[in-house]
Design an enzyme around this catalytic site. Structure first.
Site, PDB file in Angstrom:
ATOM      1  N   ILE A   1      28.797  28.800  97.996  1.00 45.61           N
ATOM      2  CA  ILE A   1      27.967  29.831  98.629  1.00 45.61           C
ATOM      3  C   ILE A   1      27.921  29.678 100.158  1.00 45.61           C
ATOM      4  CG2 ILE A   1      25.695  28.678  98.618  1.00 45.61           C
ATOM      5  CD1 ILE A   1      24.574  31.263  97.345  1.00 45.61           C
TER       6      ILE A   1
ATOM      7  N   HIS B   1      30.581  17.553  91.050  1.00 44.89           N
ATOM      8  CA  HIS B   1      31.427  18.665  91.488  1.00 44.89           C
ATOM      9  C   HIS B   1      32.491  18.151  92.447  1.00 44.89           C
ATOM     10  CE1 HIS B   1      27.810  18.405  93.999  1.00 44.89           C
ATOM     11  NE2 HIS B   1      28.564  18.727  95.021  1.00 44.89           N
TER      12      HIS B   1
HETATM   13  P1  5GP Z   1      27.226  18.653  97.800  1.00 46.93           P
HETATM   14  O1  5GP Z   1      26.533  18.786  99.130  1.00 46.93           O
HETATM   15  O2  5GP Z   1      26.253  18.222  96.717  1.00 46.93           O
HETATM   16  O3  5GP Z   1      28.475  17.823  97.830  1.00 46.93           O
HETATM   17  O4  5GP Z   1      27.733  20.101  97.437  1.00 46.93           O
HETATM   18  C1  5GP Z   1      26.928  21.086  96.891  1.00 46.93           C
HETATM   19  C2  5GP Z   1      27.545  22.405  97.267  1.00 46.93           C
HETATM   20  O5  5GP Z   1      26.928  23.420  96.472  1.00 46.93           O
HETATM   21  C3  5GP Z   1      27.322  22.797  98.736  1.00 46.93           C
HETATM   22  O6  5GP Z   1      28.572  22.932  99.383  1.00 46.93           O
HETATM   23  C4  5GP Z   1      26.545  24.101  98.643  1.00 46.93           C
HETATM   24  O7  5GP Z   1      26.921  25.043  99.624  1.00 46.93           O
HETATM   25  C5  5GP Z   1      26.861  24.595  97.231  1.00 46.93           C
HETATM   26  N1  5GP Z   1      25.827  25.417  96.660  1.00 46.93           N
HETATM   27  C6  5GP Z   1      24.484  25.175  96.688  1.00 46.93           C
HETATM   28  N2  5GP Z   1      23.828  26.153  96.049  1.00 46.93           N
HETATM   29  C7  5GP Z   1      24.766  27.019  95.581  1.00 46.93           C
HETATM   30  C8  5GP Z   1      24.685  28.229  94.814  1.00 46.93           C
HETATM   31  O8  5GP Z   1      23.620  28.703  94.427  1.00 46.93           O
HETATM   32  N3  5GP Z   1      25.864  28.845  94.528  1.00 46.93           N
HETATM   33  C9  5GP Z   1      27.084  28.345  94.942  1.00 46.93           C
HETATM   34  N4  5GP Z   1      28.177  29.040  94.597  1.00 46.93           N
HETATM   35  N5  5GP Z   1      27.179  27.209  95.644  1.00 46.93           N
HETATM   36  C10 5GP Z   1      26.037  26.552  95.964  1.00 46.93           C
END
Ligand code: 5GP
Length: 114
Positions: A31, A100
């Site tokens: 997103i 992820h």
């Molecule tokens: P992290 O920071 O945990 O490695 O990655 C989480 C990712 O999830 C981030 O890049 C963030 O932009 C994405 N993200 C968070 N909320 C949402 C959402 O509601 N939808 C989508 N498609 N991505 C999300």
């Protein structure tokens, strides 16, 4: 227990731009993209992060990486290249506690990463 954000995406409770899917794996657009193309590949079963991922689930982990590879090819990144990233825990900047793999492409990446 309330389902996590990515579990809600898996169940379609929250919408996402899904680019590749199999029985075990979902790949959708991030997103808040950090590159022209930014996808997330996740196992449909819930595991908080790689540190807690069960040692015996090697097949599922392989399927997540194969899904990432196939999705990257589907969105046209196979020729130019892409980076796969897993953020694990606080120092890595992990924000969503569902394992992820980030797939980042469409621009030159820096090394070392910030
Ligand atoms: P992290 O920071 O945990 O490695 O990655 C989480 C990712 O999830 C981030 O890049 C963030 O932009 C994405 N993200 C968070 N909320 C949402 C959402 O509601 N939808 C989508 N498609 N991505 C999300």
């Amino acid at each position: 227990m309330e389902n996590s954000l990515f579990e809600k995406i898996i169940s379609r409770e929250i919408s996402a731009d899904i680019v590749w899917e199999s029985e075990d794996v979902l790949v959708f657009r991030d997103i808040a993209p950090q590159a022209p193309t930014h996808l997330l590949a996740i196992p449909k079963r819930h595991f908080e992060r790689i540190a807690e991922f069960p040692d015996q689930e090697t097949e599922l982990l392989g399927k997540v990486l194969i899904g990432a590879k196939k999705a990257a090819a589907n969105v046209g990144l196979a020729q130019t290249g892409y980076r796969l990233v897993i953020n694990n825990g606080l120092d890595a900047g992990e924000t969503v506690p569902h394992l992820h793999v980030h797939i980042l492409g469409g621009r030159k990446m820096q090394w070392p990463p910030g």
